[in-house]
Scaffold this active site. Structure first.
Site, PDB file in Angstrom:
ATOM      1  CD  GLU A  59     -48.762  -3.471  17.225  1.00  0.00           C
ATOM      2  OE1 GLU A  59     -48.465  -2.884  16.167  1.00  0.00           O
ATOM      3  OE2 GLU A  59     -48.776  -4.714  17.325  1.00  0.00           O
ATOM      4  CG  HIS A 128     -42.545 -11.843  22.916  1.00  0.00           C
ATOM      5  ND1 HIS A 128     -41.744 -11.681  21.816  1.00  0.00           N
ATOM      6  CD2 HIS A 128     -43.770 -12.197  22.444  1.00  0.00           C
ATOM      7  CE1 HIS A 128     -42.451 -11.935  20.720  1.00  0.00           C
ATOM      8  NE2 HIS A 128     -43.680 -12.240  21.076  1.00  0.00           N
TER       9      HIS A 128
END
Lengths: 321, 361
Positions: A59, A128
């Site tokens: 990321e 999530h």
């Protein structure tokens, strides 16, 4: 065209890739797979692997390399698969994307639009379902956008991708496929930093955004009250004028968001109203938000996320004062 | 069945000019003229003189915290001299020598270290990004810039710098990995000066060399004597020439002769004997020996150059010290368009005359 939010975002990205050959998409699984939510479906087939790139799984480098591309005059549109995995890129976003313009007194700019899914309500695994907008709005230098409808998603995303500043475009997963809307097929822009009056009303004012807009609308309909509902659309920069106007109109203010209540966007809005409009209010401001704790596993989700009942309770409390 | 070897690797080391000024002629960089050698030497002198000036200004309270370069001149000038105008230079925070060769107006250098963003308002023609402080975080920018150069079909490479400590950062590995996958024209210079503030190279990693970290990402690498300006130059020039085919890591083994920044005292954490050992490998001494031996340099040229450089530096300092900050620019350069909130904060600060009072403090 009749589309849900996934279709609207896909259409916006298609338009941007077509009009700007320096725009590229990059991220994990966004190419062949079309993204884990299929938001980028078909775009690699249409524009090629050089413009819609599957990256290695890292990321910080997805954002960091995007910053490098932006420094060279490209407009990268990186995707972080879930906001819960974006903390690894927080340094790149806050230490560099947010600072580059001021650090160089605008000799450099970072035209970059970071897309990432946020918020819960879809029974996903841990990490999530988070709503981290306040973390990115707080330091300054980043634009933070969160749409609540397919129409807004397309117009705001096109505007973001035509802007020379770094934008965090937060896409509520619960709204991806919740409903469809008829939206124009051609490009259109919705301005950054402008809130939207979703419903006009006179009994109370509800300031909200993202996943909570539909919840608020349902609660208002259920209670059959006349509420001024303001959808922020952009978290930073905050549309202080629109917030003040909406608050002064009814004198009773409720702020609703899914993110943790403490130190959240609601705190900023409430503090701003306390500074500028305290004497226009005739009741204490109420915040309805997620409890001040990490987002739970999916089994406990329904006890966490503000729902219609919780908003109704807030409305009752506010109107009783 | 037998166990097979699936991969093996090695790292080569390059030195051309040893610490006594002896040259390995077979390795001498092709086409490098005597004039160029003299020019490189002058840049090394200039870098050291600028550094000494900056340190002295800092000690007088005329600069903020400063990161000295002394000892690392060959790494800076050798890499910078190999770059072409169109190559993009991505520094960390100590590459002042590179900036000097690349044409950074020296007053901007002093302005930056006085603590003003205005010193990082770099002319686009320099093809360099500003000083980056968080260790290693510039590496992904380098990989992204290299990607962009390839995407935009430019005949140029991105040259990014990192220290020995920086090679322990995740961003270093992530960036090399991306650049490898993209076969991007990235040259990564590891400026291994043996110390990351107080932590020695030996405590930074168990790896035998820092160069070999490239191998895991499928990238070529070499180690060079970072105090040998010819070796550094040759390795960098070759890497830039080959960058069309993909990235390269160059570990320059050098030594930080002074402190990490003006905020620490190296006597507290490292032995004098080690510093003395490295003094004998001084990057400037050895090239001077070589130039003198070959009739390209003498004491009077040395004096003349030093005098000219001192004047040049003083002029830059004077210009930087004349600078008056305008606090409005803080508010006007956060976003392309000033926000409602910033506008209000700006107007509050101005109407309270708060800046005027701060200046009187």
């Amino acid at each position: 065209m009749q589309v849900n939010m996934v279709g609207a975002i896909n259409n916006a990205l298609d338009i941007i890739l077509r009009e700007n050959d320096k725009a590229v998409l990059l991220g994990e699984d966004i190419g062949k797979d079309g993204g884990v939510f299929r938001v980028t479906d078909g775009l690699q087939a249409k524009y090629g692997e050089n413009r819609v790139m599957d990256t290695p799984l890292a990321e910080s480098a997805i954002i960091g390399t995007s910053i490098g591309m932006a420094l060279m005059g490209m407009h990268p549109i990186p995707e972080i698969q879930f906001a819960g995995f974006m903390y690894l890129a927080y340094d790149q976003l806050v230490s560099h994307a947010a600072r580059y313009r001021t650090r160089t007194r605008s000799a450099f700019q970072i035209p970059m639009t970071v897309r990432t899914p946020v918020s819960g309500g879809v029974k996903a695994l841990e990490h999530h379902s988070e709503s981290p907008e306040a973390l990115y709005a707080h330091p300054g230098g980043l634009i933070v956008i969160e749409p609540s409808t397919p129409y807004d998603a397309k117009g705001l995303l096109i505007k973001a991708c035509r802007t020379n500043d770094p934008v965090l475009f937060l896409e509520p997963t619960r709204l991806y496929r919740l409903f469809k809307q008829d939206i124009p097929e051609d490009a259109y822009e919705i301005p950054i930093g402008k809130a939207n009056v979703v419903e006009e009303g006179s009994d109370l004012t509800i300031i909200t955004y993202g996943t909570m807009v539909t919840v608020v609308k349902d609660a208002v309909a259920k209670k059959n009250v006349s509420a001024e509902i303001l959808d922020l659309r952009t978290i930073n920069p905050l549309d202080t004028e629109a917030i003040l106007a909406a608050a002064k109109k009814t004198g009773k203010v409720m702020i609703v968001h899914e993110a943790e209540k403490s130190f959240g966007v609601g705190a900023e809005v409430a503090a701003m109203l306390a500074e500028k409009a305290l004497y226009n209010l005739d009741a204490p401001i109420i915040r309805v938000a997620g409890p001040s704790m990490p987002y739970p596993f999916p089994g406990y989700e329904k006890y966490y996320t503000p729902n219609v009942a919780k908003v109704v309770q807030g409305i009752e409390k506010l109107l009783s004062q | 069945m037998p166990i097979e070897e699936v991969y093996n690797c090695s790292v080569k080391r390059l030195q051309i000019l040893d610490e006594n000024g002896n040259l390995d002629e077979a390795l001498f960089p092709e086409g490098l003229s005597g004039d160029s050698l003299v020019e490189m030497y002058k840049y090394m002198l200039l870098a050291r003189a600028v550094d000494a000036k900056a340190l002295s200004l800092q000690r007088q309270g005329r600069l903020a915290t400063y990161a000295p370069l002394i000892g690392e001149e060959a790494t800076h000038i050798g890499t910078a001299y190999a770059m072409r105008k169109q190559d993009i230079f991505i520094p960390a925070f100590r590459q002042h020598g590179v900036q000097i060769v690349r044409g950074l107006p020296l007053d901007l250098f002093f302005l930056y270290w006085r603590g003003f963003e205005d010193g990082a308002k770099l002319p686009a023609s320099l093809n360099q990004t500003p000083v980056i402080v968080p260790v290693g975080t510039q590496l992904p920018h380098g990989a992204g810039i290299a990607f962009a150069l390839k995407y935009l079909k430019k005949d140029a490479a991105a040259i990014v710098y990192i220290g020995d400590g920086g090679t322990s950062e995740g961003d270093f590995y992530e960036a090399l990995n991306f650049a490898g996958v993209w076969k991007a024209p990235l040259v990564c210079i590891i400026e291994n000066n043996q110390w990351a503030i107080s932590v020695p190279r030996s405590a930074q990693t168990a790896a035998e060399t820092l160069a070999q970290k490239a191998i895991a990402a499928g990238i070529n690498c070499i180690q060079v004597d970072g105090n040998d300006v010819l070796a550094v130059y040759k390795a960098t020039r070759d890497a830039i020439q080959n960058s069309k085919d993909g990235p390269m890591v160059i570990e320059c083994v050098t030594y930080r002769m002074s402190m990490h920044t003006t905020s620490d005292d190296p006597e507290k954490y490292r032995p004098d004997a080690e510093v003395e050992k490295w003094e004998k490998k001084d990057p400037i001494d050895r090239i001077r020996k070589y130039l003198t031996k070959n009739g390209l340099w003498n004491d009077s040229l040395e004096q003349k150059t030093k005098d000219e450089q001192a004047k040049f530096i003083d002029q830059a300092v004077e210009k930087a010290e004349q600078f008056k900050p305008d606090p409005k620019t803080m508010f006007e350069n956060v976003y392309g368009t000033i926000t409602q909130t910033l506008e209000e904060e700006l107007s509050d600060a101005m109407s309270a005359n708060f800046w005027q009072e701060s200046e009187d403090d």
